[in-house]
Design a protein around this motif. Structure first.
Motif, mmCIF file in Angstrom:
data_model
loop_
_atom_site.group_PDB
_atom_site.id
_atom_site.type_symbol
_atom_site.label_atom_id
_atom_site.label_comp_id
_atom_site.label_asym_id
_atom_site.label_seq_id
_atom_site.Cartn_x
_atom_site.Cartn_y
_atom_site.Cartn_z
ATOM 1 N N PRO A 109 -5.684 18.616 -6.733
ATOM 2 C CA PRO A 109 -4.348 19.144 -6.406
ATOM 3 C C PRO A 109 -4.370 20.308 -5.414
ATOM 4 N N GLN A 110 -5.389 21.174 -5.522
ATOM 5 C CA GLN A 110 -5.449 22.343 -4.635
ATOM 6 C C GLN A 110 -5.710 21.951 -3.181
ATOM 7 N N ASN A 111 -6.246 20.753 -2.958
ATOM 8 C CA ASN A 111 -6.566 20.316 -1.596
ATOM 9 C C ASN A 111 -5.421 19.560 -0.925
ATOM 10 N N LYS A 112 -4.335 19.348 -1.643
ATOM 11 C CA LYS A 112 -3.200 18.620 -1.081
ATOM 12 C C LYS A 112 -2.225 19.595 -0.410
ATOM 13 N N PRO A 113 -1.395 19.094 0.503
ATOM 14 C CA PRO A 113 -0.466 19.993 1.227
ATOM 15 C C PRO A 113 0.444 20.792 0.312
ATOM 16 N N PHE A 114 0.889 20.159 -0.791
ATOM 17 C CA PHE A 114 1.786 20.856 -1.715
ATOM 18 C C PHE A 114 1.118 20.912 -3.081
ATOM 19 N N PHE A 115 1.008 22.113 -3.635
ATOM 20 C CA PHE A 115 0.334 22.294 -4.925
ATOM 21 C C PHE A 115 1.306 22.849 -5.952
ATOM 22 N N HIS A 116 1.184 22.328 -7.163
ATOM 23 C CA HIS A 116 1.942 22.849 -8.293
ATOM 24 C C HIS A 116 1.032 22.750 -9.508
ATOM 25 N N PRO A 117 0.933 23.809 -10.306
ATOM 26 C CA PRO A 117 -0.026 23.786 -11.429
ATOM 27 C C PRO A 117 0.369 22.809 -12.525
ATOM 28 N N GLY A 118 -0.627 22.463 -13.353
ATOM 29 C CA GLY A 118 -0.373 21.655 -14.541
ATOM 30 C C GLY A 118 -0.323 20.166 -14.314
ATOM 31 N N VAL A 119 -0.935 19.684 -13.224
ATOM 32 C CA VAL A 119 -0.885 18.249 -12.938
ATOM 33 C C VAL A 119 -2.203 17.587 -13.320
ATOM 34 N N LEU A 120 -2.182 16.256 -13.415
ATOM 35 C CA LEU A 120 -3.382 15.494 -13.744
ATOM 36 C C LEU A 120 -4.371 15.535 -12.588
#
Length: 360
Positions: free
Chosen positions: A171-182
């Motif tokens: 998730p941290q490497n994607k353009p949009f990040f939001h915590p708590g994802v798979l």
């Protein structure tokens, strides 16, 4: 022919379940043969060349919780004497060709054996050398692997799963990040458990930043995402665009989806947890209940829904007519255990609905 899947060990049941799901998706005629710690051996019928083309192609590309796929030479007790006896006796034809070089690699699983793998690599290498083949430690034509678990499985490496590709999609490497994802490996495993095929239509009614939809799109599925938060829908669009995937996204309520009945092949979703989650329903219990009712409505007969939750969701699904196929628990940390429930829409319930409508 026997094939072994060297499993990741990140969950007791999910890796093997994912293998079975992928074999079923590809229409292979298989049956379980042997299951030991971090290794699943399956017997697959049919032309070996065709089977191995599928295993090294589509299935290798789909799997997330497997390290390697092997063509099995044999299974024996996990003692040096038994393993070396197997290595001396096996017929090399079908595993290594004349003029090819080889290397031997041993993988110890936990503490099932008390002898070093290097010792066994040398000894097995000697057995194969005496059959007329030369060793090449740096660039071999064939890699023999021995998995040392409750039993020993000897085989040749067919393919390795590129798990680094999943790490690149964290998730941290994607353009949009939001915590708590798979994490991508978990999301891909759930996509595989849904049985979705390339070209099939998959829905995530709580799509968040589109982690599940990306994994579905990468196996060739058509994807639809819904989320209640405009910010997350915009972020999901950014992430899907980054992977150049076709998609449909909408801001909306999972309890009132603008989709026709029985149009979705599979649903994979990770609804919000906790009281602070932004939801349109009055409570999480109400959200699960009405969302599963909508999921049942839009699923095609026989379709699979994979639902991740922090509390049991089976009773909500059963109340709306969904059949529970399996339930898996995945401990994330001390205060969170994910419950993964696999539902199926019963063909009979759809037929009954249609019959009732015709009477009306």
């Amino acid at each position: 022919m026997l094939y072994a899947f060297e499993l990741s060990g990140e969950h007791e049941e999910l890796p093997a379940a994912e293998v079975f799901a992928c074999l079923k998706i590809e229409g292979l005629d298989f049956r379980p043969h042997t299951s030991i710690d971090q290794c699943l051996v399956v017997e697959i019928a049919g032309n070996a060349e065709n089977v191995e083309k599928i295993l090294t192609g589509t299935i290798t590309d789909r799997l997330a919780m497997t390290h390697h796929i092997l063509k099995v030479v044999g299974i024996t007790e996990n003692t040096p004497d038994a393993i070396l006896k197997l290595a001396e006796a096996f017929d090399s034809s079908g595993y290594i060709k004349e003029g090819q070089s080889f290397v031997v690699r041993a993988k110890r699983i936990k503490h099932h054996v008390d002898f070093p793998g290097e010792f066994l690599e040398r000894k097995i290498g000697g057995c194969i050398y005496r059959k007329g083949f030369r060793a090449n430690l740096k660039n071999p034509d064939v890699e023999f692997r021995v998995i040392l678990s409750e039993k020993a499985v000897l085989g040749t490496l067919l393919s390795s799963i590129d798990r680094s590709a999943y790490e690149a999609r964290t998730p941290q490497n994607k353009p949009f990040f939001h915590p708590g994802v798979l994490m991508p490996r978990v999301a891909r495993a759930l996509i595989n458990l849904s049985g979705i095929k390339s070209g099939g239509l998959i829905l995530d009614p709580f799509c968040g930043t589109a982690g599940i939809l990306i994994e579905a799109g990468l196996v060739g599925a058509r994807v639809i995402g819904i989320d209640a938060q405009e910010k997350l829908v915009m972020g999901a669009r950014m992430n899907l665009e980054a992977f150049k995937l076709d998609y449909a996204l909408m801001e909306g309520d999972a309890c009132r989806m603008p989709l026709k009945e029985a149009t979705i092949d599979a649903v994979v979703t990770d609804p919000p947890y906790g009281r602070s989650a932004a939801i349109l329903a009055e409570s999480l219990e109400g959200l699960y209940s009405c969302a599963l009712e909508e999921i049942e409505r839009v699923l095609k007969p026989g379709g699979i829904a994979v639902v991740v939750s922090d509390k049991p969701a089976s009773e909500y699904g059963e109340k709306v007519g969904l059949k529970v196929l399996n339930i898996y628990a995945q401990r994330v940390h001390r205060s969170l255990t994910r419950i993964i429930t696999i539902f199926q829409k019963d063909n009979f319930s759809e037929e009954l609905k249609n019959e009732n409508k015709s009477r009306e």
